[in-house]
Structure formats: structure tokens, C-alpha cells
Design a protein around this motif. Sequence first.
Motif, PDB file in Angstrom:
ATOM      1  N   ARG A 134     -12.766  35.105   5.812  1.00 20.21           N
ATOM      2  CA  ARG A 134     -11.139  34.671   5.045  1.00 20.21           C
ATOM      3  C   ARG A 134     -11.144  35.477   4.268  1.00 20.21           C
ATOM      4  O   ARG A 134     -10.568  37.032   3.476  1.00 20.21           O
ATOM      5  N   ASP A 135     -12.254  35.931   3.150  1.00 25.23           N
ATOM      6  CA  ASP A 135     -12.704  36.744   1.745  1.00 25.23           C
ATOM      7  C   ASP A 135     -12.543  38.501   2.187  1.00 25.23           C
ATOM      8  O   ASP A 135     -12.261  38.995   1.523  1.00 25.23           O
ATOM      9  N   LEU A 136     -13.399  38.425   3.376  1.00 27.70           N
ATOM     10  CA  LEU A 136     -12.982  39.424   4.011  1.00 27.70           C
ATOM     11  C   LEU A 136     -11.727  40.329   4.252  1.00 27.70           C
ATOM     12  O   LEU A 136     -11.486  41.429   3.196  1.00 27.70           O
ATOM     13  N   HIS A 137     -10.581  39.881   4.849  1.00 27.02           N
ATOM     14  CA  HIS A 137      -9.605  40.155   4.988  1.00 27.02           C
ATOM     15  C   HIS A 137      -8.942  39.941   4.311  1.00 27.02           C
ATOM     16  O   HIS A 137      -7.720  41.017   3.878  1.00 27.02           O
ATOM     17  N   GLU A 138      -9.346  38.886   3.193  1.00 21.86           N
ATOM     18  CA  GLU A 138      -7.871  39.463   1.640  1.00 21.86           C
ATOM     19  C   GLU A 138      -8.734  40.178   0.933  1.00 21.86           C
ATOM     20  O   GLU A 138      -8.009  40.654   0.298  1.00 21.86           O
ATOM     21  N   ARG A 139      -9.341  41.022   0.567  1.00 16.34           N
ATOM     22  CA  ARG A 139     -10.098  41.919   0.194  1.00 16.34           C
ATOM     23  C   ARG A 139      -9.754  42.805   0.298  1.00 16.34           C
ATOM     24  O   ARG A 139      -9.353  43.976  -0.570  1.00 16.34           O
ATOM     25  N   ILE A 140      -9.631  43.217   1.330  1.00 15.97           N
ATOM     26  CA  ILE A 140      -8.581  44.160   2.831  1.00 15.97           C
ATOM     27  C   ILE A 140      -7.478  44.793   1.834  1.00 15.97           C
ATOM     28  O   ILE A 140      -6.550  45.710   1.409  1.00 15.97           O
ATOM     29  N   PHE A 141      -6.514  43.236   2.487  1.00 18.96           N
ATOM     30  CA  PHE A 141      -5.161  42.907   2.466  1.00 18.96           C
ATOM     31  C   PHE A 141      -4.577  43.198   0.761  1.00 18.96           C
ATOM     32  O   PHE A 141      -3.847  44.119   0.575  1.00 18.96           O
TER      33      PHE A 141
ATOM     34  N   TYR B 119      -7.283  33.351  10.892  1.00 16.29           N
ATOM     35  CA  TYR B 119      -8.273  34.555  11.041  1.00 16.29           C
ATOM     36  C   TYR B 119      -9.425  33.323  12.049  1.00 16.29           C
ATOM     37  O   TYR B 119      -9.871  32.251  11.473  1.00 16.29           O
ATOM     38  N   THR B 120      -9.625  33.999  13.223  1.00 18.11           N
ATOM     39  CA  THR B 120     -10.166  33.093  14.168  1.00 18.11           C
ATOM     40  C   THR B 120     -12.037  32.384  13.700  1.00 18.11           C
ATOM     41  O   THR B 120     -12.084  31.614  14.833  1.00 18.11           O
ATOM     42  N   SER B 121     -12.181  33.450  13.078  1.00 21.35           N
ATOM     43  CA  SER B 121     -13.482  32.556  12.708  1.00 21.35           C
ATOM     44  C   SER B 121     -13.536  31.569  11.979  1.00 21.35           C
ATOM     45  O   SER B 121     -14.229  31.045  11.696  1.00 21.35           O
TER      46      SER B 121
END
Length: 233
Positions: free
Chosen positions: A123-130, A144-146
Amino acid sequence: MGVEAVIFDWGGTLTPWHDLELADMWRAICSAHLPPDDVEKAATELARAELDLWQRSDREHRSGTLDELFDLAGVQPTGEMLATHFEVWTPHTHTDPAVPALFNALRERGIKVGVLSNTIWSRDLHERIFARDDVLHLLDGAVYTSEIPWTKPHEKAFRAAMDAVGAADPSSCVFVGDRPYDDIHGAKSAGLRAVQIWHQTTHAFERPGLTPPDALIHDLDELLPHVERWHAA
């Protein structure tokens, strides 16, 4: 009831589609941190492990994580390697320029906005992107399916995304994605409407017997009229 929520796939939907070779990506990551003689073997094993996780997702609809990938490959990542992993992928993660206006338009109409991504990233990686692209604050929920046991097209993955945005009725939800099986067939099987965004390699993911989308678009700018029509019904 109209439309209560629109939930989006991430890669190839909210981000433009890029054709990539996993081995090349891992080779670039490994070459920055490993001795030259170790790079090719490590990159090959990492690419094979990642492909195995994606094939498991496709066959069994079971999720995986980046930590699991490194374990399968027998590679111990350092913090510096993980940072390089993010940097190497960064050019392929930029949010489509149409997204901020689209998300704002949906929210102005009282429609919740969500994300459901088949991903091994945290989640952290995706939220950094967003956050980088100034759209994180426009999301009402994300899965996030992870973080869950299942991947699309499993019905429970879609139900988890509905829960994340606070939607109870699948018939009041729209899913937008590019994959005919994971996204469109999966969403329709779970009772949601589905909009397919078509890019140049979508046909490579087709298979017989799939449920067709409720609408087909080629650009996110084409989505809102479909949602407005269903919302007014």
C-alpha cells in the motif's frame, strides 16, 4: 439506485500501458547493487519468481507480495535495492493526466472513487505514487491484493473493494479496467457494471467465453458520459 461508486484498476487503466520485460527491469535493479558476476543469475531468478506469482494469480486467484517474490528468488533485498526498484519503475507509474478531473467530477456527483489493483507492491508504494500525482486525497478507498488473500477476478477481491469505499450493492458499482478476464469478466461475475479501456495489447489477454463489458472506451476522458447515464437511470 444509480451509481454509488466507480472502482478503478491501476496498471494500464489509471496509468498508461507500457510493454515491459521483467528480466530487463530486474537486471537494471540488480546491476546497481550486486557484483557483476551475480547480476544475471539474480535478475533471471527474480523475473521467474515474479512470473510465477502472476501465473498463480491467473490460475488460482491467489495473491502474492514483494517479500514473497524475493524469498522465491533466493535474493535478500537491502533498503537501497528496494529504493532502486521503485526508481526503476517510476517512469511507468505516472497517473494518466485525465484522472484528477475525472475523480473530481465523480465526487462532485456524489459518486465514490476506489481502486482495486492486482499487485505485489505494498500500500505504501501505491500511496506514494498517488500522493506524488496529487490524487491520493480523491480516493474514498483502495484495495491492493498484496494485503488480501485473493486477486481479481475472484469475487471476494471485488467485494473487498466495495467494502473499502463503503458500497453494499454491486449493481450500483462500476468497475473500470483493461483486462478482459481479471477486470471485466471478474467484475461482471461479481454483479458490478464493467467498463473496459482498450489499449494496443488488450487483445493479448482475451480468452474464449468471457462476459463482455457494459461499455468500451479508448481513453478515460470517454468514461464520464457512461457513468452519468447509469447514474441518472
